[in-house]
Design a protein around this motif. Structure first.
Motif, mmCIF file in Angstrom:
data_model
loop_
_atom_site.group_PDB
_atom_site.id
_atom_site.type_symbol
_atom_site.label_atom_id
_atom_site.label_comp_id
_atom_site.label_asym_id
_atom_site.label_seq_id
_atom_site.Cartn_x
_atom_site.Cartn_y
_atom_site.Cartn_z
ATOM 1 N N GLY A 65 0.798 -1.219 0.000
ATOM 2 C CA GLY A 65 0.000 0.000 0.000
ATOM 3 C C GLY A 65 0.829 1.267 0.000
ATOM 4 O O GLY A 65 0.450 2.270 -0.605
ATOM 5 N N ILE A 66 1.953 1.237 0.657
ATOM 6 C CA ILE A 66 2.843 2.408 0.682
ATOM 7 C C ILE A 66 3.595 2.526 -0.635
ATOM 8 O O ILE A 66 3.760 3.623 -1.168
ATOM 9 N N SER A 67 4.042 1.413 -1.178
ATOM 10 C CA SER A 67 4.866 1.465 -2.391
ATOM 11 C C SER A 67 4.085 1.967 -3.602
ATOM 12 O O SER A 67 4.660 2.612 -4.474
ATOM 13 N N GLY A 68 2.780 1.727 -3.645
ATOM 14 C CA GLY A 68 1.979 2.197 -4.781
ATOM 15 C C GLY A 68 2.002 3.710 -4.929
ATOM 16 O O GLY A 68 2.493 4.242 -5.930
ATOM 17 N N PRO A 69 1.506 4.443 -3.918
ATOM 18 C CA PRO A 69 1.523 5.899 -4.029
ATOM 19 C C PRO A 69 2.932 6.484 -4.105
ATOM 20 O O PRO A 69 3.155 7.464 -4.803
ATOM 21 N N MET A 70 3.856 5.886 -3.391
ATOM 22 C CA MET A 70 5.213 6.409 -3.433
ATOM 23 C C MET A 70 5.826 6.172 -4.818
ATOM 24 O O MET A 70 6.625 6.971 -5.290
ATOM 25 N N GLY A 71 5.421 5.089 -5.467
ATOM 26 C CA GLY A 71 5.865 4.849 -6.842
ATOM 27 C C GLY A 71 5.307 5.891 -7.796
ATOM 28 O O GLY A 71 5.997 6.358 -8.705
ATOM 29 N N VAL A 72 4.054 6.280 -7.574
ATOM 30 C CA VAL A 72 3.445 7.334 -8.379
ATOM 31 C C VAL A 72 4.199 8.639 -8.147
ATOM 32 O O VAL A 72 4.505 9.371 -9.086
ATOM 33 N N MET A 73 4.516 8.931 -6.891
ATOM 34 C CA MET A 73 5.207 10.180 -6.566
ATOM 35 C C MET A 73 6.623 10.205 -7.132
ATOM 36 O O MET A 73 7.169 11.278 -7.368
ATOM 37 N N ALA A 74 7.202 9.056 -7.391
ATOM 38 C CA ALA A 74 8.544 9.008 -7.978
ATOM 39 C C ALA A 74 8.548 9.591 -9.390
ATOM 40 O O ALA A 74 9.592 10.000 -9.891
ATOM 41 N N GLN A 75 7.361 9.641 -10.002
ATOM 42 C CA GLN A 75 7.240 10.201 -11.350
ATOM 43 C C GLN A 75 7.038 11.717 -11.327
ATOM 44 O O GLN A 75 6.701 12.322 -12.329
ATOM 45 N N SER A 76 7.195 12.325 -10.162
ATOM 46 C CA SER A 76 6.842 13.729 -9.985
ATOM 47 C C SER A 76 7.834 14.719 -10.593
ATOM 48 O O SER A 76 7.728 15.909 -10.341
ATOM 49 N N ASN A 77 8.763 14.263 -11.417
ATOM 50 C CA ASN A 77 9.715 15.187 -12.036
ATOM 51 C C ASN A 77 9.169 15.771 -13.334
ATOM 52 O O ASN A 77 9.865 16.500 -14.014
ATOM 53 N N THR A 78 7.913 15.462 -13.679
ATOM 54 C CA THR A 78 7.294 16.044 -14.866
ATOM 55 C C THR A 78 6.608 17.354 -14.481
ATOM 56 O O THR A 78 6.533 17.713 -13.308
ATOM 57 N N GLU A 79 6.098 18.071 -15.465
ATOM 58 C CA GLU A 79 5.355 19.308 -15.214
ATOM 59 C C GLU A 79 4.219 18.973 -14.250
ATOM 60 O O GLU A 79 3.552 17.954 -14.409
ATOM 61 N N PRO A 80 3.989 19.778 -13.217
ATOM 62 C CA PRO A 80 3.030 19.427 -12.161
ATOM 63 C C PRO A 80 1.618 19.075 -12.644
ATOM 64 O O PRO A 80 1.071 18.050 -12.247
ATOM 65 N N PHE A 81 1.032 19.904 -13.485
ATOM 66 C CA PHE A 81 -0.332 19.590 -13.919
ATOM 67 C C PHE A 81 -0.370 18.266 -14.679
ATOM 68 O O PHE A 81 -1.260 17.443 -14.471
ATOM 69 N N LEU A 82 0.618 18.048 -15.518
ATOM 70 C CA LEU A 82 0.705 16.795 -16.269
ATOM 71 C C LEU A 82 0.900 15.612 -15.324
ATOM 72 O O LEU A 82 0.312 14.541 -15.522
ATOM 73 N N PHE A 83 1.688 15.805 -14.271
ATOM 74 C CA PHE A 83 1.865 14.753 -13.271
ATOM 75 C C PHE A 83 0.512 14.367 -12.669
ATOM 76 O O PHE A 83 0.173 13.188 -12.577
ATOM 77 N N PHE A 84 -0.270 15.351 -12.229
ATOM 78 C CA PHE A 84 -1.561 15.051 -11.602
ATOM 79 C C PHE A 84 -2.529 14.418 -12.595
ATOM 80 O O PHE A 84 -3.273 13.499 -12.254
ATOM 81 N N LYS A 85 -2.507 14.880 -13.834
ATOM 82 C CA LYS A 85 -3.361 14.297 -14.882
ATOM 83 C C LYS A 85 -3.002 12.831 -15.104
ATOM 84 O O LYS A 85 -3.861 11.951 -15.088
ATOM 85 N N ASN A 86 -1.714 12.565 -15.290
ATOM 86 C CA ASN A 86 -1.259 11.191 -15.524
ATOM 87 C C ASN A 86 -1.516 10.302 -14.306
ATOM 88 O O ASN A 86 -1.897 9.136 -14.453
#
Length: 193
Positions: A65-86
């Protein structure tokens, strides 16, 4: 991986799936290891071959359960709005396609708030901060003009609460329609003035 190892991993996944169902329906405290073993179609002794205790089994689910969201957050080096959309597209697609993923949202919420959650699990959860990284991304998006003005923490709470709520509803009622990810991202979208 050999066939024997594959069978063992498959059986372990079945146990985790069974335990997840019982934990979210009965709660951690009310679920017995014998309940999990019976529902998984095995003896308690064999269950202990896979997991040393109910707490270790629960801990394994929490790690997932922790690794899922943290894995998503690892992709946070993209443009912020695009990150949230993806992220919204990915997470809603996942919870729609995989009931296990939707149920993990329910389990994580229960684990976080339940007084019955073992201290070792509470300690694991204390370091789980999705809001810190989210706030930083929202602030960046506000600076570049793609994310609406407003309190970044409040916006983060609105975004993740929408995701959590949808996942919880789909976990408990899989026949419900899944809202569109663009509805969620509109929580953050800056509108032209």
């Amino acid at each position: 991986m050999t066939t024997r190892e594959e069978q063992k991993e498959k059986r372990k996944a079945e146990i985790l799936d069974t335990a997840l169902d019982l934990f979210i329906c009965k709660g951690y405290a009310a679920t017995k290891i014998s309940d999990i073993a019976r529902r998984a179609g095995m003896s308690v002794g064999l269950m202990f071959h896979y997991f040393k205790s109910k707490e270790k089994l629960y801990e394994e689910l929490i790690k997932i359960g922790i690794s899922g969201p943290m894995g998503v957050m690892a992709q946070s080096n993209t443009e912020p709005f695009l990150f949230f959309k993806n992220s919204a597209e990915f997470i809603l697609g996942l919870v729609k396609a995989k009931p296990f993923a939707a149920k993990m949202f329910v389990l994580m919420s229960q684990a976080y708030y339940s007084e019955a959650t073992p201290k070792s699990i509470k300690d694991m959860l204390s370091g789980f901060d999705i809001y810190g990284q989210t706030v930083a991304l929202i602030e960046q998006g506000q600076r570049n003009g793609t994310i609406r003005e407003g309190n970044p923490l409040a916006l983060a709470i609105a975004y993740w609460s929408a995701i959590q709520g949808i996942a919880g509803q789909l976990a408990l009622n899989p026949s419900l329609p899944c809202p569109e990810s663009r509805w969620i991202i509109d929580i953050l979208r800056r509108r032209p003035e």
